[in-house]
Design an enzyme around this catalytic site. Structure first.
Site, PDB file in Angstrom:
ATOM      1  CD  GLU A   1     -26.199   2.901  -5.941  1.00 29.76           C
ATOM      2  OE1 GLU A   1     -27.255   2.253  -5.940  1.00 29.76           O
ATOM      3  OE2 GLU A   1     -26.168   4.141  -5.899  1.00 29.76           O
TER       4      GLU A   1
ATOM      5  CD  GLU B   1     -25.983   6.410  -9.680  1.00 30.02           C
ATOM      6  OE1 GLU B   1     -26.988   6.550  -8.952  1.00 30.02           O
ATOM      7  OE2 GLU B   1     -25.674   5.342 -10.220  1.00 30.02           O
TER       8      GLU B   1
HETATM    9  C1  BG6 Z   1     -28.957   4.526  -7.607  1.00 30.91           C
HETATM   10  C2  BG6 Z   1     -28.792   3.667  -8.826  1.00 30.91           C
HETATM   11  O1  BG6 Z   1     -29.177   3.686  -6.545  1.00 30.91           O
HETATM   12  O2  BG6 Z   1     -30.032   5.401  -7.548  1.00 30.91           O
HETATM   13  C3  BG6 Z   1     -29.562   4.130 -10.053  1.00 30.91           C
HETATM   14  O3  BG6 Z   1     -27.445   3.467  -9.149  1.00 30.91           O
HETATM   15  C4  BG6 Z   1     -30.932   4.618  -9.623  1.00 30.91           C
HETATM   16  O4  BG6 Z   1     -29.597   3.087 -10.985  1.00 30.91           O
HETATM   17  C5  BG6 Z   1     -30.741   5.814  -8.689  1.00 30.91           C
HETATM   18  O5  BG6 Z   1     -31.787   4.941 -10.668  1.00 30.91           O
HETATM   19  C6  BG6 Z   1     -32.040   6.457  -8.247  1.00 30.91           C
HETATM   20  O6  BG6 Z   1     -32.872   5.536  -7.630  1.00 30.91           O
HETATM   21  P1  BG6 Z   1     -34.440   5.656  -7.705  1.00 30.91           P
HETATM   22  O7  BG6 Z   1     -34.949   4.549  -6.867  1.00 30.91           O
HETATM   23  O8  BG6 Z   1     -34.801   6.973  -7.167  1.00 30.91           O
HETATM   24  O9  BG6 Z   1     -34.786   5.527  -9.144  1.00 30.91           O
END
Ligand code: BG6
Length: 469
Positions: free
Chosen positions: A163, A374
């Site tokens: 990211e 993800e």
């Molecule tokens: C992504 C990242 O942006 O989102 C992760 O790669 C992160 O590291 C995930 O934990 C969720 O984001 P958040 O802000 O909801 O914890």
């Protein structure tokens, strides 16, 4: 339809968010070790000193992953464990830890899927200019090569960066991530270019080493759609996609930056410094990049801003990923819509946006190989009679896997799905309150692990390859 046998079902984590052991076995300090301790920077001052203690409990965690039937585990390497000061001596204990982790995965037939950079930068490099400095680029390339040499015999999937849009925009525009710089678009665009130059060099080295594995990068995928069908909304969506998708995907997949964005950056004197040689290397690497990792949580709904340019306010609430912000150049704003569904953190739930977005990518980039690196639901999971009843997470993942089936039927070349996250972990800005995992961690009870309802559900999905979704 079943997902094919060469489709990987996995789940993910990142070093800073799970490992802890921040100062053990020779690990160097990182930017996050320092930044998270500045008052007011993170939710309730949480930091990764212990996180969920994965460093000491990885065997137990991987045994649970095996019980869940996980085919692949995506995790990141903490650069400062390998090179405590970024580019000096190698720390053998760091290599040993990741060797153990990899071997433990392989013991159960779990495919290790490694991210080299998931935001924890050795502090020495941050202090010397971070992603604005040539030293960091050179150091990353050396670190990447060291990892290929040490682990590449057993690891066949490498992601260079996680990211870029997030760590660069929050680091140089919103000030919510290290180095905490606000409203500096010149630095923001320079950092992006430097990251892509580092990525490209790592790809070339990886290919020269002939390790017969794959290398790619993971990007946020948040396709933009206009709030209605008006010409203005189409303009807003085009602009948003140019700055959040084309600017990031084009250099990796086409080997060049989109002219629409670059021309505007030149006009506004915020264009990054780029040499002919750097651009040539980026071009060359684009022909060798094996896959694109997509982190999809939500699309964005955008409308054109008429009249005066609004200034983006520098507040932590503006960096949560929820809609309601003007773009940095004041052209459009993201909007929360009445007819859409949202999580407790106001992230839109849109499997339809996922399918449409994947088709948009197919139109622009063809049948590039994609891994969803993800996807998941951040929630406060209810505990009922000692069971962690994360039913909304099951629904969320189910809908998104159904969407993937649709996209695959449409001809999108998706080869794997990694739920975020395998275990509850530290959210950079939301502490432990926002949970994503299949496995619960009891912070009040010696970090005890507990399987959630989704753990059992995901296991059955993997078992029948998504046939019953
Ligand atoms: C992504 C990242 O942006 O989102 C992760 O790669 C992160 O590291 C995930 O934990 C969720 O984001 P958040 O802000 O909801 O914890």
């Amino acid at each position: 339809m079943k997902f094919s046998h060469d489709f990987l079902f996995g789940a993910a984590s990142a070093s800073y968010q799970v490992e802890g052991a921040w100062n053990e076995d020779g690990k160097g300090m990182t930017n996050w070790d320092e930044f998270s301790k500045i008052p007011g920077k993170t939710f309730e001052g949480t930091n990764g000193d212990v996180a969920v203690d994965h460093y000491h409990r990885y065997k137990e965690d991987i045994a649970l992953m095996a019980e869940m039937g996980l085919e692949s585990y995506r995790f990141s390497i903490s650069w400062a464990r390998i090179f405590p000061d970024g580019d000096g001596e190698i720390n053998p204990k760091g290599i040993e830890f990741y060797n153990n982790l990899i071997n433990e995965c392989l013991k159960y037939g779990i495919v290790p899927f490694i991210t080299l950079y998931h935001w924890d930068l050795p502090l020495t490099l941050e202090k010397d200019g971070g992603w604005l400095s040539q030293r960091t680029i050179r150091a990353f390339v050396r670190y990447a090569e060291t990892c290929f040499t040490a682990f590449g015999d057993r690891v066949k999937h490498f992601i260079t960066f996680n990211e870029t849009i997030v760590f660069c925009s929050l680091g140089y525009m919103a000030g919510a991530h290290p180095p905490g710089i606000t409203n500096d678009p010149k630095k923001y665009f320079q950092a992006i270019h430097n990251v892509f130059y580092a990525h490209a060099q790592a790809v070339l080295i990886y290919k020269e080493m002939s390790q017969y594995g794959e290398i790619g990068i993971s990007h946020v995928f948040s396709p933009a759609f206009g709030v209605d069908d008006s010409e203005e909304s189409h303009k807003a969506a085009y602009h948003a996609n140019a700055y959040a998708t084309h600017l990031y995907f084009d250099p990796i997949l086409k080997g060049e930056y989109p002219a629409y964005v670059m021309d505007a950056l030149k006009d506004n004197e915020i264009h990054p410094e780029q040499t002919e040689e750097e651009l040539a290397i980026i071009k060359q690497a684009s022909t060798m990049n094996d896959f694109m990792g997509l982190n999809y949580y939500q699309p964005s709904r955008v409308e054109l801003i008429k009249g005066d340019v609004e200034k983006r306010e520098n507040k932590r609430e503006n960096c949560t990923g929820a809609p309601g912000n003007p773009s940095f150049d004041g052209v459009f704003r993201t909007v929360k819509m009445n007819d859409k569904r949202y999580t407790k953190w106001d992230w839109e739930i849109s499997p339809e946006g996922f399918v449409d977005g994947l088709n948009m990518l197919k139109e622009r980039y063809g049948q590039v190989k994609i891994y969803i690196t993800e996807n998941g639901l951040g929630d406060e999971d209810p505990i009922i009679e000692d069971e962690i009843c994360d039913v909304p997470r099951i629904h969320y993942i189910q809908e998104h896997l159904q969407a993937l089936k649709q996209a695959i039927q449409d001809g999108v070349n998706v080869k794997g799905y990694f739920a975020w996250s395998v275990i509850d972990l530290l959210s950079w800005l939301n502490g432990y309150k926002k949970q994503y995992g299949f496995i619960y961690v009891d912070h009040k009870n010696n970090y005890q692990r507990k399987k959630k309802l989704s753990f059992h559900w995901y296991r059955s999905v993997i078992e029948n390859r998504g046939e019953d979704l």
